[in-house]
Design a protein around this motif. Structure first.
Motif, short mmCIF file in Angstrom:
data_model
loop_
_atom_site.label_atom_id
_atom_site.label_comp_id
_atom_site.label_asym_id
_atom_site.label_seq_id
_atom_site.Cartn_x
_atom_site.Cartn_y
_atom_site.Cartn_z
N CYS A 196 -55.29 16.47 55.44
CA CYS A 196 -54.09 16.59 56.28
C CYS A 196 -54.04 15.45 57.30
O CYS A 196 -55.02 15.17 57.98
N CYS A 236 -54.48 17.46 60.98
CA CYS A 236 -55.69 18.19 61.40
C CYS A 236 -56.92 17.86 60.55
O CYS A 236 -58.02 18.30 60.89
N CYS A 239 -50.51 22.02 54.39
CA CYS A 239 -51.83 22.25 54.97
C CYS A 239 -51.95 23.72 55.36
O CYS A 239 -51.08 24.24 56.06
N CYS A 295 -52.48 23.88 59.55
CA CYS A 295 -51.42 23.57 60.54
C CYS A 295 -50.02 23.65 59.94
O CYS A 295 -49.04 23.47 60.64
ZN LIG Z 1 -53.25 20.27 58.83
#
Ligand SMILES: [Zn+2]
Length: 425
Positions: free
Chosen positions: A21, A24, A64, A67
């Protein structure tokens, strides 16, 4: 692996090897939608290139599960796309009007004047900042494409030619000071290093300053099946809850949000330093966040259902085209936009369905659509060919195109939109 959630070249962790990601850092294993292999959408083919091969890249968006940022892998660097960019915002009159109204709103709402400073990231040819210049507000454009920046400078909009991130932000603080208003329209989605970009905005913004950013809203993309707005140059697809999390991580609070009709439905977010409580968080922020949460935007299932919805849209469009061809109808396209490229390649629509497409941009005329190699002609070709159906590829301009093409009724021609689902208009 047949649960519909996973895809790509599987690594030991279940995702695409090394694909994490961009916000994150979690491994990306959950498919949002797989649109197959597709060429880059701006690489129109000249006739002398027709016997050559073309590079195709996977067009597979993931979500993701930490997040909920929807994103594509980076196959093409922004240095390749934006250093010598051919898109000049000022060519679109409706977009320049949008910019003028924005400048009026911002000057009034944030009391900007001769002692303020406004900076725009990806300021293009000065289409927006010119409206601040006209009001005597000092500005600085930050535009990576040197050829586009020169056009801005020539029309009196001071512009520096560089990519934005933490290093650029530090340099700009030294050279130009901190802006009271920092803005960027349709740039956030195109940023590969999202943390470097938002971290740079945190550094550059003055202590009491305001950031505004506009980008297409993921909730609208999903609700209206706008899968064709997914293309390689567009790395991230934001819901409000995802973008709020990204900004909060960098010490920026979203205190207001507006929903705009541009690009099929966009958000305009307003951010400030988390430490600046002079600007209270407004009701629209709470309302939109709650609406997205109620709509499932913090659950994986909501995202993983989208792929099936896209397949259904493809089947309906192909069923329409197959039926039209079986009835001996003549079908052509209208427009050769980036989103048309995703639609045509994903659905496998070539000259077997569309004899040609037309585009008002002379740069595209005489060329062929990437991958599908449909000839791009001048709009006059429609009057000559008298087709039964005209498939509108830039469906966001449907009203403008059907008004311009009202003459097709002379021979019983009809316009068709493919999105949100195929419909004769
Ligand atoms: Zn993420």
């Amino acid at each position: 692996m047949d649960d519909g959630l996973e895809g790509g070249t599987q690594g030991a962790d279940g995702g695409v090897r090394g694909f994490t990601c961009r916000f994150c850092g979690a491994p990306l294993v959950h498919s949002f939608v797989d649109l197959g292999m597709s060429p880059l959408c701006q690489t129109h083919i000249a006739s002398e290139q027709l016997h050559e091969m073309e590079p195709f890249f996977p067009l597979h968006a993931y979500v993701c599960n930490h997040c909920f940022l929807v994103q594509l892998q980076e196959f093409v660097s922004p240095q390749d796309i934006f250093t010598e960019y051919a898109y000049f915002s000022s060519y679109s009159t409706s977009w320049v009007d949008h910019a003028r109204r924005y400048a009026e709103m911002a000057c009034q709402r944030f009391s900007l004047g001769g002692r303020s400073k406004v900076m725009e990231i990806a300021s293009n040819d000065g289409y927006l900042l010119q409206h601040f210049v006209a009001r005597g507000v000092p500005v600085l454009g930050i535009e990576p494409a040197a050829n586009v920046a020169e056009v801005a400078i020539a029309k009196g909009v001071p512009t520096t030619s560089r990519f934005f991130g933490v290093a650029t932000a530090r340099a700009l603080c030294e050279e130009h000071g901190q802006p009271d208003l920092l803005l960027g329209n349709n740039v956030l989605a195109h940023v590969p290093d999202l943390n470097d970009f938002v971290g740079g905005m945190k550094i550059l913004l003055s202590p009491r300053g305001v950031i505004t950013m506009e980008f297409p809203h993921l909730q609208r993309l999903m609700a209206e099946n706008q899968f064709d707005t997914i293309y390689h140059e567009h790395f991230s697809y934001f819901s409000f809850v995802a973008v709020e999390r990204v900004f909060a991580h960098h010490g920026l609070t979203l205190f207001d949000v507006e929903e705009l009709p541009t690009h099929g439905g966009s958000l305009r977010i307003f951010a400030r330093h988390a430490e600046n409580d002079e600007l209270p968080v407004g009701e629209r922020v709470t309302a939109l966040r709650e609406r997205e949460i109620a709509d499932g935007f913090l659950t994986l299932e909501r995202y993983c259902a989208f792929g099936e919805q896209v397949k259904e849209t493809k089947r309906k469009l192909l069923a329409f085209l197959i039926d039209a061809k079986n009835r001996g109808k003549r079908v052509v396209g209208y427009g050769a936009p980036g989103k048309g490229n995703t639609l045509l390649n994903y659905c496998g629509i070539r000259t077997d369905f569309l004899d040609f497409t037309v585009d008002a941009n002379p740069y595209k005329q005489g060329k062929f659509t990437p991958g599908t190699r449909i000839p791009i002609l001048s709009p006059d070709a429609i009057r000559e060919a008298r087709p039964d159906y005209i498939l509108i590829l830039p469906w966001n301009l449907k009203d403008e195109i059907t008004a311009l093409g009202a003459y097709v009724a002379e021979w019983g021609g009809k316009f068709v939109v493919p999105i949100p689902e195929v419909k004769v208009v």
